[in-house]
Write a protein that holds these residues in place. Structure first.
Motif, PDB file in Angstrom:
ATOM      1  N   MET A   1       0.836  -1.183   0.000  1.00 24.37           N
ATOM      2  CA  MET A   1       0.000   0.000   0.000  1.00 24.37           C
ATOM      3  C   MET A   1       0.878   1.242   0.000  1.00 24.37           C
ATOM      4  O   MET A   1       1.921   1.273   0.606  1.00 24.37           O
ATOM      5  CB  MET A   1      -0.862   0.028   1.256  1.00 24.37           C
ATOM      6  N   SER A   2       0.375   2.249  -0.625  1.00 16.66           N
ATOM      7  CA  SER A   2       1.077   3.516  -0.656  1.00 16.66           C
ATOM      8  C   SER A   2       0.642   4.361   0.537  1.00 16.66           C
ATOM      9  O   SER A   2      -0.346   4.076   1.201  1.00 16.66           O
ATOM     10  CB  SER A   2       0.743   4.229  -1.957  1.00 16.66           C
ATOM     11  N   VAL A   3       1.387   5.407   0.776  1.00 18.85           N
ATOM     12  CA  VAL A   3       1.070   6.274   1.914  1.00 18.85           C
ATOM     13  C   VAL A   3      -0.321   6.892   1.766  1.00 18.85           C
ATOM     14  O   VAL A   3      -1.060   7.001   2.743  1.00 18.85           O
ATOM     15  CB  VAL A   3       2.159   7.340   2.143  1.00 18.85           C
ATOM     16  N   GLY A   4      -0.716   7.256   0.563  1.00 18.54           N
ATOM     17  CA  GLY A   4      -2.044   7.823   0.353  1.00 18.54           C
ATOM     18  C   GLY A   4      -3.144   6.837   0.700  1.00 18.54           C
ATOM     19  O   GLY A   4      -4.126   7.180   1.359  1.00 18.54           O
ATOM     20  N   THR A   5      -2.967   5.601   0.266  1.00 17.03           N
ATOM     21  CA  THR A   5      -3.935   4.548   0.578  1.00 17.03           C
ATOM     22  C   THR A   5      -3.992   4.312   2.080  1.00 17.03           C
ATOM     23  O   THR A   5      -5.062   4.147   2.663  1.00 17.03           O
ATOM     24  CB  THR A   5      -3.567   3.239  -0.147  1.00 17.03           C
ATOM     25  N   ASN A   6      -2.818   4.309   2.721  1.00 11.46           N
ATOM     26  CA  ASN A   6      -2.780   4.129   4.177  1.00 11.46           C
ATOM     27  C   ASN A   6      -3.509   5.267   4.886  1.00 11.46           C
ATOM     28  O   ASN A   6      -4.240   5.025   5.845  1.00 11.46           O
ATOM     29  CB  ASN A   6      -1.341   4.033   4.672  1.00 11.46           C
ATOM     30  N   LEU A   7      -3.306   6.489   4.422  1.00  8.41           N
ATOM     31  CA  LEU A   7      -3.997   7.623   5.031  1.00  8.41           C
ATOM     32  C   LEU A   7      -5.514   7.462   4.909  1.00  8.41           C
ATOM     33  O   LEU A   7      -6.257   7.704   5.864  1.00  8.41           O
ATOM     34  CB  LEU A   7      -3.559   8.941   4.389  1.00  8.41           C
ATOM     35  N   LYS A   8      -5.971   7.052   3.725  1.00  9.22           N
ATOM     36  CA  LYS A   8      -7.417   6.866   3.514  1.00  9.22           C
ATOM     37  C   LYS A   8      -7.971   5.801   4.450  1.00  9.22           C
ATOM     38  O   LYS A   8      -9.027   5.986   5.063  1.00  9.22           O
ATOM     39  CB  LYS A   8      -7.698   6.449   2.067  1.00  9.22           C
ATOM     40  N   LYS A   9      -7.246   4.675   4.568  1.00 10.09           N
ATOM     41  CA  LYS A   9      -7.724   3.588   5.427  1.00 10.09           C
ATOM     42  C   LYS A   9      -7.738   4.017   6.888  1.00 10.09           C
ATOM     43  O   LYS A   9      -8.690   3.727   7.616  1.00 10.09           O
ATOM     44  CB  LYS A   9      -6.853   2.344   5.241  1.00 10.09           C
ATOM     45  N   LEU A  10      -6.677   4.679   7.321  1.00 15.60           N
ATOM     46  CA  LEU A  10      -6.613   5.127   8.713  1.00 15.60           C
ATOM     47  C   LEU A  10      -7.703   6.149   9.000  1.00 15.60           C
ATOM     48  O   LEU A  10      -8.356   6.101  10.046  1.00 15.60           O
ATOM     49  CB  LEU A  10      -5.235   5.715   9.015  1.00 15.60           C
ATOM     50  N   ARG A  11      -7.920   7.052   8.071  1.00 18.43           N
ATOM     51  CA  ARG A  11      -8.956   8.063   8.264  1.00 18.43           C
ATOM     52  C   ARG A  11     -10.330   7.415   8.325  1.00 18.43           C
ATOM     53  O   ARG A  11     -11.176   7.760   9.150  1.00 18.43           O
ATOM     54  CB  ARG A  11      -8.900   9.104   7.136  1.00 18.43           C
ATOM     55  N   SER A  12     -10.537   6.416   7.487  1.00 16.19           N
ATOM     56  CA  SER A  12     -11.804   5.706   7.498  1.00 16.19           C
ATOM     57  C   SER A  12     -12.043   5.000   8.835  1.00 16.19           C
ATOM     58  O   SER A  12     -13.154   5.019   9.365  1.00 16.19           O
ATOM     59  CB  SER A  12     -11.826   4.682   6.359  1.00 16.19           C
ATOM     60  N   LYS A  13     -10.994   4.400   9.374  1.00 19.33           N
ATOM     61  CA  LYS A  13     -11.117   3.705  10.662  1.00 19.33           C
ATOM     62  C   LYS A  13     -11.443   4.667  11.797  1.00 19.33           C
ATOM     63  O   LYS A  13     -12.156   4.311  12.723  1.00 19.33           O
ATOM     64  CB  LYS A  13      -9.819   2.961  10.993  1.00 19.33           C
ATOM     65  N   THR A  14     -10.892   5.869  11.727  1.00 19.97           N
ATOM     66  CA  THR A  14     -11.102   6.832  12.807  1.00 19.97           C
ATOM     67  C   THR A  14     -12.365   7.650  12.624  1.00 19.97           C
ATOM     68  O   THR A  14     -12.747   8.409  13.504  1.00 19.97           O
ATOM     69  CB  THR A  14      -9.912   7.808  12.907  1.00 19.97           C
ATOM     70  N   LYS A  15     -13.006   7.521  11.454  1.00 19.07           N
ATOM     71  CA  LYS A  15     -14.249   8.242  11.142  1.00 19.07           C
ATOM     72  C   LYS A  15     -14.041   9.757  10.991  1.00 19.07           C
ATOM     73  O   LYS A  15     -14.980  10.519  11.055  1.00 19.07           O
ATOM     74  CB  LYS A  15     -15.346   7.977  12.185  1.00 19.07           C
ATOM     75  N   TYR A  16     -12.784  10.182  10.821  1.00 18.64           N
ATOM     76  CA  TYR A  16     -12.521  11.592  10.573  1.00 18.64           C
ATOM     77  C   TYR A  16     -12.805  11.911   9.112  1.00 18.64           C
ATOM     78  O   TYR A  16     -12.595  11.085   8.228  1.00 18.64           O
ATOM     79  CB  TYR A  16     -11.058  11.949  10.846  1.00 18.64           C
TER      80      TYR A  16
END
Length: 109
Positions: A1-16
């Motif tokens: 995964m790329s950093v952008g994909t990781n950011l999207k997944k992390l943001r999705s998990k946190t509901k931000y």
């Protein structure tokens, strides 16, 4: 995964929302969107802040990982069984596929 994909997944998990993260970093929402879409690189000063926001280590933002997406082990149906593995690295996926095929050949002997 790329950093952008990781950011999207992390943001999705946190509901931000993207705006929430941008506000926490004092950047424009479009700047954050560009990071997720990888149209611009993240300035190094924001990396530790992003890790703090998402509650992860800095290296987790850049990790290219493998993950098991699903396992079918319902033996009561008599159907097919298997494991689905999501690999983001094409070379790694091909190598693993070759190793699994070799393993299956050896098991059939």
């Amino acid at each position: 995964m790329s950093v952008g994909t990781n950011l999207k997944k992390l943001r999705s998990k946190t509901k931000y929302s993207q705006q929430d993260i941008a506000d926490m970093l004092n950047v424009d929402r479009l700047t954050y969107v560009n990071w997720e879409n990888e149209t611009t690189e993240i300035k190094s000063g924001y990396i530790p802040k992003l890790a703090d926001i998402f509650g992860v280590k800095i290296e987790d933002l850049f990790e290219t990982s493998t993950s098991i997406v699903g396992v079918n082990n319902d033996y009561s149906t008599g159907g097919q069984h298997g494991i689905i593995i999501n690999l983001s690295d094409k070379d790694l996926a091909e190598k693993l596929s070759g190793q699994i095929q070799e393993l299956i050949k050896n098991l059939k002997k």
